[in-house]
Design an enzyme around this catalytic site. Structure first.
Site, PDB file in Angstrom:
ATOM      1  N   GLY A   1     -29.053 -29.965 -10.792  1.00  0.00           N
ATOM      2  CA  GLY A   1     -29.090 -30.572  -9.681  1.00  0.00           C
ATOM      3  C   GLY A   1     -30.421 -30.574  -8.879  1.00  0.00           C
TER       4      GLY A   1
ATOM      5  N   ILE B   1     -31.737 -28.030  -6.917  1.00  0.00           N
ATOM      6  CA  ILE B   1     -32.506 -27.091  -7.133  1.00  0.00           C
ATOM      7  C   ILE B   1     -32.899 -26.786  -8.522  1.00  0.00           C
ATOM      8  CG2 ILE B   1     -32.030 -24.259  -6.856  1.00  0.00           C
ATOM      9  CD1 ILE B   1     -30.188 -24.885  -4.566  1.00  0.00           C
TER      10      ILE B   1
ATOM     11  N   ARG C   1     -24.336 -18.481  -7.691  1.00  0.00           N
ATOM     12  CA  ARG C   1     -23.235 -17.877  -7.240  1.00  0.00           C
ATOM     13  C   ARG C   1     -22.834 -16.658  -8.225  1.00  0.00           C
ATOM     14  NH1 ARG C   1     -24.309 -19.759  -2.866  1.00  0.00           N
ATOM     15  NH2 ARG C   1     -23.173 -20.844  -1.421  1.00  0.00           N
TER      16      ARG C   1
ATOM     17  N   GLU D   1     -20.207  -9.189  -2.897  1.00  0.00           N
ATOM     18  CA  GLU D   1     -21.435  -9.099  -1.917  1.00  0.00           C
ATOM     19  C   GLU D   1     -20.770  -8.706  -0.740  1.00  0.00           C
ATOM     20  OE1 GLU D   1     -23.384 -12.926  -1.626  1.00  0.00           O
ATOM     21  OE2 GLU D   1     -23.825 -13.327  -3.904  1.00  0.00           O
TER      22      GLU D   1
ATOM     23  N   HIS E   1     -28.978 -11.982  -1.905  1.00  0.00           N
ATOM     24  CA  HIS E   1     -28.682 -13.414  -1.731  1.00  0.00           C
ATOM     25  C   HIS E   1     -29.625 -14.039  -0.476  1.00  0.00           C
ATOM     26  CE1 HIS E   1     -25.057 -16.395  -1.791  1.00  0.00           C
ATOM     27  NE2 HIS E   1     -26.185 -17.084  -1.599  1.00  0.00           N
TER      28      HIS E   1
END
Ligand code: DGY
Length: 330
Positions: free
Chosen positions: A156, A158, A238, A267, A286
């Site tokens: 995608g 990124i 993720r 997280e 993150h």
């Protein structure tokens, strides 16, 4: 007529909320921690719009409470914390913040790749604790990045931005995705391969898929066993895309060389997590999109989505346009 109400679940960088205050009553959750779930449910009950973070579970309870809710504007590109199907059913718009964080997140993914490959954090730790005894020909040897093969899972925006960076390091680029990207193949020389082939041939594997039922634990014990013992895994997507327990075992037994992780299954990752005892993993909290300029742009974009929804328009970054038609029909 009374003004609409907006609940913002955290103070926003660059504070774009004055734009919201012109048209609505705005409440901002104070402090750095997310509002407890019960509080989120209570606030949703009085809100026409929620401006949320990836740490806010937007589930049935929140959506049921939000009888007046028109929009959940998520300040992130990922929105796996939002039950989009449930929102759509109720005619509630969901938006995200794509594009503006692409380059910043790719910078961080590449930083993790370099740090894990060249043992930067381990070297820093050793230096600070007296472990640098002398120059030694076999001290802290890592993996070459230049000229190596990079496997990108999820090409995608990124993933593409990471591929462009890899070109500057003369890397060979393999990718796997649900669909092929002929333009990237032509422009970046990226080669489309099966996931198994990507894992087997890559020196670096970088994950850029959203979290969904099809991608949960996409990288597990079997997939890790296909990787080279010298390979480095990077995850800035993720945490749950990777089976963290399986990854920890693979790193511990040196079945892969190293990992660079910006995300974790839970997280914040608990400080006693076994992963954190390993030297061959670099973990960041993150922070993929965490630059001053990018976070301000993300906040601005989420605010714009709220304003569009309150004006009765379909927000530009709506991920469930069907909710808009439902609302219009209602
Ligand atoms: C996102 O936007 O989904 C990132 O994980 C945080 O910016």
């Amino acid at each position: 007529m009374s003004k609409p109400s907006i609940f913002v679940t955290r103070a926003l960088p660059g504070d774009p909320t004055p734009r919201l205050r012109e048209v609505a009553d705005v409440e901002i959750w104070p402090g750095d921690e997310p509002p407890p779930h019960g509080e989120l449910v209570r606030r949703a009950a009085d809100a026409d719009a929620l401006l949320t973070m990836l740490t806010d579970p937007i589930d049935d309870a929140v959506l049921d409470a939000g009888k007046r809710l028109r929009i959940v504007a998520q300040m992130a590109v990922g929105y796996d914390n939002v039950d989009v199907a449930a929102a759509t059913e109720r005619g509630i718009l969901v938006t995200n913040t794509p594009g503006v964080l692409t380059e910043t997140t790719a910078d961080l993914a590449f930083a993790l790749l370099l740090a894990a490959a060249r043992r930067i954090v381990e070297g820093d730790r050793l230096t600070r604790t007296g472990g640098w005894k002398s120059w030694h020909p076999s001290f802290l040897l890592g993996q070459d990045v230049h000229g190596a093969t990079l496997g990108i899972v999820g090409l995608g925006q990124i993933g593409l931005a990471v591929a462009r960076r890899a070109r500057g390091f003369d890397m060979r680029i393999l990718y796997h995705d649900r669909t092929r990207h002929p333009q990237a193949e032509a422009e970046l020389g990226a080669e489309y391969v099966s996931l198994d082939r990507l894992l087997g041939e890559s020196d670096f594997v970088s994950l850029h898929v959203p979290l969904a039922s099809q991608t949960r634990h996409l990288i597990g014990q079997r997939e890790l066993s296909l990787m080279k013992p010298s390979a480095v895994l990077v995850n800035a997507a993720r945490g749950a895309v990777v089976d963290q327990q399986a990854l920890c075992a693979a790193l511990k037994e040196r079945r892969i060389a190293a990992a660079g992780l910006d995300v974790a299954e839970i997280e914040p990752i608990p400080v006693d997590d076994p992963l954190l005892t390993l030297d061959n993993v670099v973990v960041t909290p993150h922070i993929g999109s965490a630059s001053v300029a990018t976070r301000a742009r993300m906040a601005e974009m989420a605010v714009e989505s709220v304003l569009q929804a309150l004006r009765g328009e379909l927000p530009s970054n709506c991920v469930n346009a069907e909710a808009f038609s439902r609302r219009k029909q209602a």
